[in-house]
Scaffold this motif. Structure first.
Motif, mmCIF file in Angstrom:
data_model
loop_
_atom_site.group_PDB
_atom_site.id
_atom_site.type_symbol
_atom_site.label_atom_id
_atom_site.label_comp_id
_atom_site.label_asym_id
_atom_site.label_seq_id
_atom_site.Cartn_x
_atom_site.Cartn_y
_atom_site.Cartn_z
ATOM 1 N N PHE A 169 0.836 -1.210 0.000
ATOM 2 C CA PHE A 169 0.000 0.000 0.000
ATOM 3 C C PHE A 169 0.871 1.261 0.000
ATOM 4 N N THR A 170 1.928 1.254 0.769
ATOM 5 C CA THR A 170 2.829 2.402 0.832
ATOM 6 C C THR A 170 3.471 2.670 -0.528
ATOM 7 N N GLN A 171 3.803 1.627 -1.252
ATOM 8 C CA GLN A 171 4.462 1.773 -2.552
ATOM 9 C C GLN A 171 3.480 2.037 -3.697
ATOM 10 N N GLN A 172 2.286 1.429 -3.635
ATOM 11 C CA GLN A 172 1.359 1.480 -4.771
ATOM 12 C C GLN A 172 0.109 2.339 -4.533
ATOM 13 N N GLY A 173 -0.177 2.690 -3.290
ATOM 14 C CA GLY A 173 -1.363 3.488 -2.991
ATOM 15 C C GLY A 173 -2.649 2.683 -2.982
ATOM 16 N N THR A 174 -2.540 1.382 -2.950
ATOM 17 C CA THR A 174 -3.700 0.495 -2.910
ATOM 18 C C THR A 174 -3.275 -0.832 -2.291
ATOM 19 N N TYR A 175 -4.259 -1.573 -1.795
ATOM 20 C CA TYR A 175 -3.994 -2.943 -1.363
ATOM 21 C C TYR A 175 -4.181 -3.847 -2.570
ATOM 22 N N ILE A 176 -3.875 -5.122 -2.412
ATOM 23 C CA ILE A 176 -3.982 -6.039 -3.545
ATOM 24 C C ILE A 176 -4.717 -7.311 -3.107
ATOM 25 N N ALA A 177 -5.627 -7.755 -3.949
ATOM 26 C CA ALA A 177 -6.353 -9.003 -3.688
ATOM 27 C C ALA A 177 -5.500 -10.173 -4.185
ATOM 28 N N PHE A 178 -5.575 -11.287 -3.474
ATOM 29 C CA PHE A 178 -4.856 -12.494 -3.888
ATOM 30 C C PHE A 178 -5.587 -13.718 -3.358
ATOM 31 N N SER A 179 -5.320 -14.849 -3.969
ATOM 32 C CA SER A 179 -5.901 -16.123 -3.540
ATOM 33 C C SER A 179 -5.074 -17.251 -4.130
ATOM 34 N N SER A 180 -5.499 -18.460 -3.872
ATOM 35 C CA SER A 180 -4.789 -19.621 -4.414
ATOM 36 C C SER A 180 -4.886 -19.685 -5.935
ATOM 37 N N SER A 181 -5.873 -19.031 -6.509
ATOM 38 C CA SER A 181 -6.043 -19.061 -7.968
ATOM 39 C C SER A 181 -5.443 -17.837 -8.665
ATOM 40 N N SER A 182 -4.750 -16.980 -7.933
ATOM 41 C CA SER A 182 -4.132 -15.793 -8.533
ATOM 42 C C SER A 182 -3.107 -16.199 -9.575
ATOM 43 N N THR A 183 -3.071 -15.427 -10.660
ATOM 44 C CA THR A 183 -2.120 -15.722 -11.726
ATOM 45 C C THR A 183 -1.144 -14.586 -11.979
ATOM 46 N N GLY A 184 -1.473 -13.369 -11.563
ATOM 47 C CA GLY A 184 -0.597 -12.219 -11.802
ATOM 48 C C GLY A 184 0.654 -12.259 -10.946
ATOM 49 N N TYR A 185 1.723 -11.674 -11.461
ATOM 50 C CA TYR A 185 3.004 -11.692 -10.760
ATOM 51 C C TYR A 185 2.884 -11.079 -9.361
ATOM 52 N N GLU A 186 2.283 -9.907 -9.248
ATOM 53 C CA GLU A 186 2.204 -9.231 -7.950
ATOM 54 C C GLU A 186 1.360 -10.024 -6.955
ATOM 55 N N GLU A 187 0.241 -10.581 -7.404
ATOM 56 C CA GLU A 187 -0.612 -11.374 -6.515
ATOM 57 C C GLU A 187 0.105 -12.630 -6.030
ATOM 58 N N ARG A 188 0.917 -13.211 -6.891
ATOM 59 C CA ARG A 188 1.629 -14.449 -6.535
ATOM 60 C C ARG A 188 2.735 -14.206 -5.502
ATOM 61 N N GLN A 189 3.043 -12.938 -5.207
ATOM 62 C CA GLN A 189 4.046 -12.618 -4.197
ATOM 63 C C GLN A 189 3.487 -12.799 -2.784
ATOM 64 N N PHE A 190 2.171 -12.992 -2.670
ATOM 65 C CA PHE A 190 1.507 -13.177 -1.379
ATOM 66 C C PHE A 190 1.200 -14.662 -1.182
ATOM 67 N N GLN A 191 1.733 -15.231 -0.119
ATOM 68 C CA GLN A 191 1.549 -16.656 0.178
ATOM 69 C C GLN A 191 0.100 -16.903 0.599
ATOM 70 N N TRP A 192 -0.560 -17.840 -0.060
ATOM 71 C CA TRP A 192 -1.981 -18.099 0.207
ATOM 72 C C TRP A 192 -2.211 -19.286 1.141
ATOM 73 N N TRP A 193 -1.185 -19.847 1.715
ATOM 74 C CA TRP A 193 -1.315 -20.948 2.671
ATOM 75 C C TRP A 193 -0.604 -20.562 3.961
ATOM 76 N N SER A 194 -0.943 -21.254 5.053
ATOM 77 C CA SER A 194 -0.458 -20.835 6.370
ATOM 78 C C SER A 194 0.848 -21.477 6.808
ATOM 79 N N GLY A 195 1.219 -22.599 6.270
ATOM 80 C CA GLY A 195 2.400 -23.322 6.744
ATOM 81 C C GLY A 195 3.594 -23.172 5.818
ATOM 82 N N SER A 196 4.492 -24.129 5.907
ATOM 83 C CA SER A 196 5.687 -24.078 5.075
ATOM 84 C C SER A 196 5.419 -24.572 3.649
#
Length: 151
Positions: free
Chosen positions: A59-86
């Protein structure tokens, strides 16, 4: 004649030992299951906090938050881990980032951890805290049979 020394155990003695071990195992199993659930729940909460820090940095860098999920395909969304463990298959919770209820993603994001989905360990169950949510405005919410999961 000398008496022959008795070596080994009788079948009755072995059965008694097996029954005692079975009773001890049956008594320990619920405590072990509670420990596993508590550990996975804490792991999910820690990941939610980590992901929220990552969202705030984004948010600090882009001025917005970003949505993500296990089905995300975009590069930026894939930078967010969608599972809780290792690793996803071993995780208890699947995590999704989405806009807060009644607000655009540019202003508020909520991270939702859901227990035992098909994308993580489907056999894992946490009926007390089947869903935990952390929002960018600091709300910590939960759904399940337990009133408060964030303690």
């Amino acid at each position: 004649m000398s008496r022959r020394a008795h070596a080994g155990f009788s079948v009755i003695e072995m059965l008694i030992v097996m029954v005692i071990l079975a009773v001890l195992a049956a008594a320990a199993m619920p405590a072990w299951q509670r420990h596993v659930i508590s550990t996975r729940r804490n792991e999910a909460q820690a990941m939610l906090l980590k992901l929220m820090l990552q969202q705030e940095r984004y948010f600090t860098q882009q001025g917005t938050y970003i949505a993500f999920s296990s089905s995300s395909t975009g590069y930026e969304e894939r930078q967010f881990q969608w599972w809780s463990g290792s690793r996803a298959p071993d995780s208890g919770y699947e995590i999704e980032g989405k806009a807060c209820d009644d607000e655009p993603i540019e202003q508020c994001v909520q991270l939702v951890a859901t227990a035992g989905t098909g994308m993580v360990d489907p056999d894992y169950r946490d009926d007390e805290c089947r869903e935990m949510t952390l929002t960018s405005v600091g709300e910590r919410l939960s759904k399940g049979t337990r009133a408060e999961c964030w303690r």
